[in-house]
Scaffold this motif. Sequence first.
Motif, mmCIF file in Angstrom:
data_model
loop_
_atom_site.group_PDB
_atom_site.id
_atom_site.type_symbol
_atom_site.label_atom_id
_atom_site.label_comp_id
_atom_site.label_asym_id
_atom_site.label_seq_id
_atom_site.Cartn_x
_atom_site.Cartn_y
_atom_site.Cartn_z
ATOM 1 N N MET A 125 0.834 -1.213 0.000
ATOM 2 C CA MET A 125 0.000 0.000 0.000
ATOM 3 C C MET A 125 0.863 1.255 0.000
ATOM 4 S SD MET A 125 -3.268 -1.027 2.360
ATOM 5 C CE MET A 125 -3.925 0.620 2.350
ATOM 6 N N GLU A 126 1.965 1.217 0.720
ATOM 7 C CA GLU A 126 2.858 2.386 0.746
ATOM 8 C C GLU A 126 3.460 2.624 -0.637
ATOM 9 O OE1 GLU A 126 6.661 4.134 3.232
ATOM 10 O OE2 GLU A 126 5.470 2.502 4.071
ATOM 11 N N ARG A 127 3.887 1.549 -1.303
ATOM 12 C CA ARG A 127 4.455 1.698 -2.656
ATOM 13 C C ARG A 127 3.395 2.170 -3.644
ATOM 14 N NH1 ARG A 127 6.682 -3.207 -1.400
ATOM 15 N NH2 ARG A 127 5.160 -4.299 -2.682
ATOM 16 N N ARG A 128 2.232 1.572 -3.614
ATOM 17 C CA ARG A 128 1.191 1.857 -4.602
ATOM 18 C C ARG A 128 0.546 3.224 -4.416
ATOM 19 N NH1 ARG A 128 -1.925 3.065 -8.062
ATOM 20 N NH2 ARG A 128 -3.612 1.848 -8.923
ATOM 21 N N PHE A 129 0.265 3.591 -3.151
ATOM 22 C CA PHE A 129 -0.493 4.808 -2.897
ATOM 23 C C PHE A 129 0.304 5.907 -2.203
ATOM 24 C CE2 PHE A 129 -3.619 1.296 -2.831
ATOM 25 C CZ PHE A 129 -4.358 1.674 -3.942
ATOM 26 N N ALA A 130 1.577 5.657 -1.922
ATOM 27 C CA ALA A 130 2.446 6.631 -1.247
ATOM 28 C C ALA A 130 1.830 7.108 0.067
ATOM 29 C CB ALA A 130 2.758 7.800 -2.172
ATOM 30 N N VAL A 131 1.283 6.177 0.823
ATOM 31 C CA VAL A 131 0.673 6.481 2.113
ATOM 32 C C VAL A 131 1.399 5.666 3.172
ATOM 33 C CG1 VAL A 131 -1.432 6.378 3.505
ATOM 34 C CG2 VAL A 131 -1.574 6.945 1.085
ATOM 35 N N SER A 132 2.191 6.359 3.993
ATOM 36 C CA SER A 132 2.924 5.678 5.050
ATOM 37 C C SER A 132 2.193 5.840 6.373
ATOM 38 C CB SER A 132 4.331 6.273 5.176
ATOM 39 O OG SER A 132 5.011 5.661 6.243
ATOM 40 N N ALA A 133 2.201 4.800 7.174
ATOM 41 C CA ALA A 133 1.584 4.869 8.498
ATOM 42 C C ALA A 133 2.412 4.072 9.496
ATOM 43 C CB ALA A 133 0.151 4.365 8.453
ATOM 44 N N ARG A 141 -5.016 2.895 5.993
ATOM 45 C CA ARG A 141 -6.287 2.904 5.255
ATOM 46 C C ARG A 141 -7.039 4.203 5.492
ATOM 47 N NH1 ARG A 141 -7.980 -2.844 7.253
ATOM 48 N NH2 ARG A 141 -8.679 -1.474 8.889
ATOM 49 N N GLU A 142 -7.034 4.680 6.715
ATOM 50 C CA GLU A 142 -7.720 5.939 7.031
ATOM 51 C C GLU A 142 -7.090 7.104 6.277
ATOM 52 O OE1 GLU A 142 -8.340 8.811 10.894
ATOM 53 O OE2 GLU A 142 -8.266 6.636 11.227
ATOM 54 N N ALA A 143 -5.774 7.161 6.255
ATOM 55 C CA ALA A 143 -5.082 8.229 5.527
ATOM 56 C C ALA A 143 -5.368 8.148 4.035
ATOM 57 C CB ALA A 143 -3.575 8.146 5.786
ATOM 58 N N LEU A 144 -5.429 6.951 3.518
ATOM 59 C CA LEU A 144 -5.734 6.761 2.101
ATOM 60 C C LEU A 144 -7.142 7.252 1.780
ATOM 61 C CD1 LEU A 144 -4.898 5.614 -0.647
ATOM 62 C CD2 LEU A 144 -5.787 3.418 0.099
ATOM 63 N N ALA A 145 -8.109 6.884 2.624
ATOM 64 C CA ALA A 145 -9.500 7.298 2.400
ATOM 65 C C ALA A 145 -9.638 8.819 2.479
ATOM 66 C CB ALA A 145 -10.418 6.634 3.416
ATOM 67 N N LYS A 146 -8.989 9.441 3.434
ATOM 68 C CA LYS A 146 -9.058 10.902 3.560
ATOM 69 C C LYS A 146 -8.410 11.584 2.368
ATOM 70 C CE LYS A 146 -9.187 11.257 8.577
ATOM 71 N NZ LYS A 146 -8.405 11.646 9.753
ATOM 72 N N GLY A 147 -7.271 11.081 1.955
ATOM 73 C CA GLY A 147 -6.524 11.690 0.858
ATOM 74 C C GLY A 147 -7.211 11.582 -0.477
#
Length: 183
Positions: A125-133, A141-147
């Motif tokens: 998920m970090e590679r695909r969506f550039a969302v680190s947690a 997932r929450e950061a991805l949904a907000k973004g």
Amino acid sequence: MPSKLQFYSQLADQTARQLTGSLQAWTGFLTTAARLYKYPYHEQLMIYAQRPEATACADYELWNKIMHRYVRRRSQGIALIDASGDSPRLKYVFDVSDTGGGQRSHRPYLWEYRDEHHDAVTAAMERRFAVSADGDLARQREALAKGKGVRREAESEGSRIAGVERSPAGQTSGPTNKNLVRP
């Protein structure tokens, strides 16, 4: 009285609007979509609207010829809108729970998330969506949904996804090829 195609188009439109109404509805859809990840969004939406508990769907021919399973008599097919031809039409799929099999039948492989998948999933998920947690999948997932603005996008795309056009008076005119999302 609307045709079956119009009925299912309206059902898809209504379901798309309801998804953003509550966290429970959105989570329910995501649960269904996760099980049916090979289907495009508009077909996941139709499956969720008709059979939210579906786990593995395929058309009649695939169940019979490839999986060597039979679709039980009186099983209710799940209607999907097929816009691949000149005019939209309905096609039907059946859930594995609608099938039975003998000695030669194959049971579909149903992937499920387990704790040992955690590192691989968060890294992907970090590679695909550039969302680190920092390894916390729920925060990721929450950061991805907000973004991505999930709610706004779902509301604005609802009619287009369902394959219906709205007239200036706000009435639906039924599915069209040009505005139906395709895989």
